[in-house]
Write a protein that holds these residues in place. Structure first.
Motif, short mmCIF file in Angstrom:
data_model
loop_
_atom_site.label_atom_id
_atom_site.label_comp_id
_atom_site.label_asym_id
_atom_site.label_seq_id
_atom_site.Cartn_x
_atom_site.Cartn_y
_atom_site.Cartn_z
N LEU A 37 0.83 -1.20 0.00
CA LEU A 37 0.00 0.00 0.00
C LEU A 37 0.87 1.26 0.00
O LEU A 37 0.62 2.20 -0.76
CB LEU A 37 -0.92 0.00 1.22
CG LEU A 37 -1.74 1.28 1.45
CD1 LEU A 37 -2.69 1.52 0.28
CD2 LEU A 37 -2.53 1.20 2.75
N VAL A 38 1.89 1.27 0.85
CA VAL A 38 2.79 2.43 0.89
C VAL A 38 3.45 2.63 -0.47
O VAL A 38 3.52 3.76 -0.99
CB VAL A 38 3.86 2.24 1.99
CG1 VAL A 38 4.93 3.33 1.89
CG2 VAL A 38 3.21 2.27 3.37
N GLN A 39 3.91 1.55 -1.08
CA GLN A 39 4.53 1.65 -2.40
C GLN A 39 3.56 2.17 -3.45
O GLN A 39 3.92 3.00 -4.29
CB GLN A 39 5.09 0.30 -2.83
CG GLN A 39 6.34 -0.14 -2.07
CD GLN A 39 6.92 -1.42 -2.64
OE1 GLN A 39 6.19 -2.38 -2.89
NE2 GLN A 39 8.22 -1.45 -2.84
N ALA A 40 2.31 1.67 -3.41
CA ALA A 40 1.31 2.10 -4.39
C ALA A 40 1.02 3.60 -4.25
O ALA A 40 0.90 4.31 -5.26
CB ALA A 40 0.02 1.30 -4.20
N LEU A 41 0.91 4.07 -3.03
CA LEU A 41 0.65 5.50 -2.82
C LEU A 41 1.85 6.34 -3.26
O LEU A 41 1.68 7.44 -3.78
CB LEU A 41 0.33 5.76 -1.35
CG LEU A 41 -0.96 5.11 -0.82
CD1 LEU A 41 -1.11 5.36 0.68
CD2 LEU A 41 -2.17 5.64 -1.57
N GLN A 42 3.05 5.83 -3.05
CA GLN A 42 4.25 6.54 -3.51
C GLN A 42 4.29 6.60 -5.03
O GLN A 42 4.67 7.63 -5.61
CB GLN A 42 5.50 5.87 -2.95
CG GLN A 42 5.68 6.08 -1.46
CD GLN A 42 6.78 5.22 -0.85
OE1 GLN A 42 7.14 4.18 -1.41
NE2 GLN A 42 7.30 5.63 0.29
N ARG A 43 3.89 5.52 -5.69
CA ARG A 43 3.85 5.53 -7.16
C ARG A 43 2.84 6.54 -7.67
O ARG A 43 2.99 7.10 -8.76
CB ARG A 43 3.50 4.14 -7.70
CG ARG A 43 4.65 3.14 -7.65
CD ARG A 43 4.32 1.91 -8.49
NE ARG A 43 3.15 1.22 -8.00
CZ ARG A 43 3.17 0.24 -7.11
NH1 ARG A 43 4.33 -0.15 -6.60
NH2 ARG A 43 2.06 -0.35 -6.71
N ASP A 44 1.80 6.78 -6.88
CA ASP A 44 0.76 7.74 -7.27
C ASP A 44 1.18 9.18 -6.99
O ASP A 44 0.39 10.10 -7.17
CB ASP A 44 -0.55 7.41 -6.51
CG ASP A 44 -1.77 8.06 -7.14
OD1 ASP A 44 -1.80 8.20 -8.38
OD2 ASP A 44 -2.70 8.45 -6.40
N GLY A 45 2.41 9.37 -6.52
CA GLY A 45 2.95 10.71 -6.32
C GLY A 45 2.80 11.27 -4.93
O GLY A 45 3.09 12.45 -4.71
N HIS A 46 2.39 10.44 -3.96
CA HIS A 46 2.20 10.93 -2.59
C HIS A 46 3.48 10.80 -1.77
O HIS A 46 4.29 9.90 -1.99
CB HIS A 46 1.08 10.16 -1.89
CG HIS A 46 -0.28 10.37 -2.49
ND1 HIS A 46 -0.99 11.54 -2.32
CD2 HIS A 46 -1.05 9.57 -3.27
CE1 HIS A 46 -2.14 11.45 -2.95
NE2 HIS A 46 -2.20 10.28 -3.54
N VAL A 47 3.65 11.72 -0.82
CA VAL A 47 4.67 11.57 0.22
C VAL A 47 3.94 10.93 1.40
O VAL A 47 3.04 11.52 1.98
CB VAL A 47 5.27 12.93 0.62
CG1 VAL A 47 6.26 12.75 1.77
CG2 VAL A 47 5.97 13.57 -0.57
N VAL A 48 4.34 9.69 1.73
CA VAL A 48 3.55 8.85 2.62
C VAL A 48 4.17 8.76 4.01
O VAL A 48 5.37 8.52 4.16
CB VAL A 48 3.40 7.43 2.02
CG1 VAL A 48 2.53 6.56 2.93
CG2 VAL A 48 2.82 7.50 0.62
N GLY A 49 3.34 8.94 5.02
CA GLY A 49 3.70 8.66 6.39
C GLY A 49 3.02 7.38 6.82
O GLY A 49 1.91 7.09 6.40
N MET A 50 3.71 6.57 7.61
CA MET A 50 3.15 5.32 8.12
C MET A 50 3.34 5.29 9.61
O MET A 50 4.45 5.42 10.11
CB MET A 50 3.84 4.11 7.47
CG MET A 50 3.42 2.76 8.06
SD MET A 50 1.73 2.30 7.61
CE MET A 50 1.36 1.08 8.89
N CYS A 51 2.24 5.16 10.34
CA CYS A 51 2.28 5.16 11.80
C CYS A 51 1.93 3.77 12.31
O CYS A 51 0.87 3.23 11.97
CB CYS A 51 1.30 6.20 12.35
SG CYS A 51 1.43 6.45 14.12
N GLY A 52 2.82 3.15 13.09
CA GLY A 52 2.56 1.81 13.57
C GLY A 52 3.26 1.54 14.88
O GLY A 52 3.99 2.38 15.41
N ASP A 53 3.05 0.31 15.40
CA ASP A 53 3.62 -0.02 16.71
C ASP A 53 4.21 -1.41 16.79
O ASP A 53 4.91 -1.72 17.75
CB ASP A 53 2.55 0.12 17.80
CG ASP A 53 1.50 -0.97 17.72
OD1 ASP A 53 1.16 -1.40 16.60
OD2 ASP A 53 1.02 -1.41 18.78
#
Length: 770
Positions: A508-524
């Motif tokens: 999902l992160v990769q797909a959003l990056q391909r779509d031109g987004h700067v992606v933040g991912m918050c997890g634990d």
């Protein structure tokens, strides 16, 4: 494996054969040689230009100047070297989650074996507190398994024969025998580690530096060729042309640009540290400025990662407090069962019932029970468990069934409570449990929305559960429950991604990056590590595992999620400081080369020497790094590098600066009749003063007097102007100039600043520089 084979396990010979075939039950170690990492820092656009300059200087015998440039090169390399190595730290943390030994059945007897020696088909024993050593399928026994670190499910799972679980899961209760189905990198845990190892995204900082250097190299390279051709046309000897080319090369290098990115991020990191945020990668501050999508894990990030009673519905003859008190009697006190702990925490009311015996939860019966006596001495049986199990020993209750259906439809885990002297018992009520949102989650989503950042939820939970939490925290949009995720998925299409595994979060992160987004991912959890590593801005909450913290770009050190907003705001402030320096570098580097060209045309000789150029590089470029502490205003929307527009603005403003420099040079040559060496001093003073004018114009997106510069920036300007004025007037390292001439250039530079400020406003509006 047959039941007979399971009884004896593998033979040692067969285990050795399988170990040789499939490899050890371990995560691949790919530690990079530090020397190779250091040498890699020398292979980049800015180092290439500096290295070329050093070779030219050595060829001309200018060893002092070559040493100074080499010092600048090593300074840049040193700053960058110590900010790397995070992937290896993440893998080390992942490996620490796996057990060192395990109890396995070999040759018909139980043995304590190194976990790395286990193979597919081995039979292992899982006991209370043990970490599952590989992917397994239970053969016998029953256990309570905590898989939250991999699946994101906050509720431990009751498991019996036939249940499949994964390496890294924790046994919270019970004992079981299991057969290993996958080891090493073939386990779900191992695949997470492999994703972490291979995760890579080119940082915005790297791309920005490369494009700035590329644009400057193309423009100034062309000007250097023209400069050389004109020198040949004038029949200048090679010993005169070579230093001219060297000065042009030096003038083209934004030598401190990489260091400025690092220093500005360091200042930003110190600022966010005071607000409960620890950056583990300095580039995360720059990425925070441009983040426009935040993928937030549900369990432990948006929620507390602990069960709590969400609702209690009493049936006629009982009230909610009574139902909770009865359920508490049928719950273990101080045990590891999170459901019982949640119910006891919610049962505040005192009861006059006296507990006689307690029977813990039985996975086969799916309920726990207690025997108690009332104030009147009557004996009562109290049961708590799954509705279907309790309904089998209780009077039919359509009301209870309706309540269960209503609460389960909202994604809650529902337990029924029944009481009576003997079967059939009577339903007292039902209790709904869930992992509730953090108190500040809704405020976080709202604040990020106001800052132009869209928040989407990513969870391994079912769609119904995910929707309840999403609605509670203000996340809107459709739910995607398709696994694996489509290759061309867009952030605007969905608000919730449910039922996903680690590789899905990563994809999902990769797909959003391909779509031109700067992606933040918050997890634990460890299940979030690959996505945290791949995202431009990975965020680990304060309760995160060591795996998640080492994979993330920033770690929240205080409870709550307010640090995310603080990081975005400080990241945008850092971006503004770097933008100021970058614009100043573009203008100044373009003008310096053009001034060389114009000076050659006007005087027929070089108006700068390599020594003077190195002096301006060391003093001017590095003093200008004081903009890393400047007072700035963060933008209300994500900051985006528009290097093309920035270059256009720099060139146009540079034309005005060039006209200023030519006018000063022409005055010195034609009006004052200065010698060639005096003109060289005049050129240095002019470039230094005009550089300061550019600096103060570039630092403010509105009029230059709209905000007060930072104290360090003011101090650096005083040092820069004072140093070169003193050198010029006293004739140190250059031919002296009259103080009146130096003062006149300074006054003219003030006028230049006002003219450039007017030009800047029109350009910034037109080119969307903000």
């Amino acid at each position: 494996m047959s039941s007979a084979a399971a009884a004896t396990g593998l033979t040692s010979a067969e285990a050795e054969r399988r170990l040789a075939s499939t490899g050890t039950n371990a995560i691949q170690d790919v530690a990079e040689n530090p020397v190779r990492r250091a040498l890699g820092k020398l292979w980049a656009p800015v180092p290439w230009m500096l290295e070329a300059a050093i070779l030219l200087q050595l060829g001309l015998g200018e060893y002092f100047e070559a040493g100074a440039v080499a010092g600048l090169l090593l300074f840049n390399v040193g700053l960058g070297f110590f900010q790397e190595g995070r992937a290896q730290a993440t893998l080390d943390a992942l490996k620490s989650r796996l057990p060192l030994t395990a109890s396995a059945r070999r040759d018909g007897i139980w043995k304590a074996l190194p976990a790395a020696a286990l193979v597919q088909g081995d039979v292992v024993k899982l006991s209370l507190g043990a970490v599952v050593p590989a992917d397994v399928r239970l053969l016998d026994g029953s256990v309570l398994i905590d898989q939250s670190m991999l699946t994101g499910e906050s509720v431990p799972v009751e498991a019996g024969a036939g249940f499949a679980t994964y390496a890294g899961a924790l046994i919270r209760r019970g004992e079981a025998v299991a057969e290993i189905t996958a080891t090493g990198t073939r386990t779900k845990f191992g695949r997470s580690a492999e994703l972490v190892r291979t995760a890579h995204v080119e940082s915005t900082e790297q791309k920005a530096i490369f494009r700035v250097v590329r644009n400057l190299a193309l423009f100034n390279g062309a000007m250097t060729i023209v400069l050389t051709a004109y020198g040949i046309y004038l029949a200048m000897p090679f010993p005169a042309i070579a230093p001219l080319v060297l000065v042009a090369v030096l003038a083209s290098i934004p030598v401190a640009l990489p260091s400025m990115f690092t220093l500005a991020a360091t200042v930003g990191a110190r600022a966010v540290a005071k607000r409960g945020v620890l950056p583990t990668r300095l580039s995360a501050l720059d990425e925070a400025a441009g983040m426009d999508v935040l993928c937030a894990d549900k369990t432990g990030t948006l929620t507390r990662n602990e069960l709590a009673v969400t609702a209690c519905r009493a049936l006629p003859g009982y009230d909610e407090a009574h139902v909770l008190a009865l359920a508490a009697l049928a719950s273990s006190d101080g045990g590891a069962d999170p459901l019982d702990a949640a119910i006891r925490a919610a049962a505040h009311a005192a009861t006059d019932w006296k507990l006689v015996t307690f029977t813990p939860f039985d996975p086969a019966k799916k309920m726990s029970e207690a025997a108690a006596t009332g104030a009147d001495g009557s004996k009562q049986r109290i049961v708590k468990g799954a509705f279907a199990a309790v309904a089998a020993i209780a009077e039919p209750s359509p009301a209870a069934s309706a309540l269960v259906d209503e609460l389960q439809a909202k994604g809650f885990r529902v337990l029924a409570v029944a009481v009576g002297p003997a079967a059939p018992l009577k339903f007292a009520g039902v209790i709904a449990l869930s992992d509730p949102p953090r108190d500040d989650s809704a405020a976080l989503v709202a604040q990020l929305h106001a800052l132009g950042v869209r928040t989407v939820m990513v969870t391994g939970d079912a769609p119904v559960t995910a929707r309840v939490v999403a609605d509670a925290v203000g996340i809107t949009g459709a739910i995607s429950a398709t696994v694996p995720l489509p290759h061309d998925i867009r952030a605007e299409d969905f608000g919730v991604f449910a039922g996903v595994l680690p590789e899905d979060k990563y994809a999902l992160v990769q797909a959003l990056q391909r779509d031109g987004h700067v992606v933040g991912m918050c997890g634990d959890g460890a299940n979030d590590a690959p996505a945290l590593r791949q995202a431009q801005m990975g965020i680990a909450v304060s309760t995160a595992t060591d795996v998640a913290k080492s994979a993330a770009g920033i770690v929240l050190t205080e409870a709550g999620l307010g640090g995310i907003v603080a990081t975005v705001q400080e990241g945008r402030a850092t971006f503004q400081r770097i933008l100021t320096y970058t614009l100043r570098s573009i203008i100044h580097k373009v003008v310096q080369v053009l001034v060389l060209m114009c000076g050659l045309v006007i005087t027929g000789g070089a108006i700068l020497t390599p020594l003077l150029m190195v002096l301006m590089m060391v003093a001017g470029d590095f003093l200008a790094m004081s903009s890393s502490t400047d007072n700035v205003r963060p933008t209300p929307s994500p900051s985006v590098w528009r290097i093309g527009n920035l270059t256009i603005a720099g060139i146009i403003m540079g034309v005005f600066d060039l006209c200023f420099c030519i006018a000063i040079l022409a005055t010195g040559h034609f009006v004052l009749g200065l010698s060639t060496t005096a003109l060289q001093t005049l050129t240095v003073v002019t470039l230094v003063f005009s550089g300061q004018a550019i600096f103060y114009v570039a630092r403010e997106r509105r009029h230059l007097w709209s905000s007060r510069p930072g104290p360090w920036l003011i101090a650096s300007s005083i040092v820069d102007i004072g140093l070169f004025s003193t050198l010029a007037i006293l004739g140190i390292l250059m031919t002296p100039l009259p103080a009146l001439v130096v003062a006149g250039v300074f006054g003219a530079a003030l006028v230049l600043a006002l003219v450039l400020d007017t030009v800047k406003l029109a350009l910034f509006r037109r080119l969307a520089v903000a």
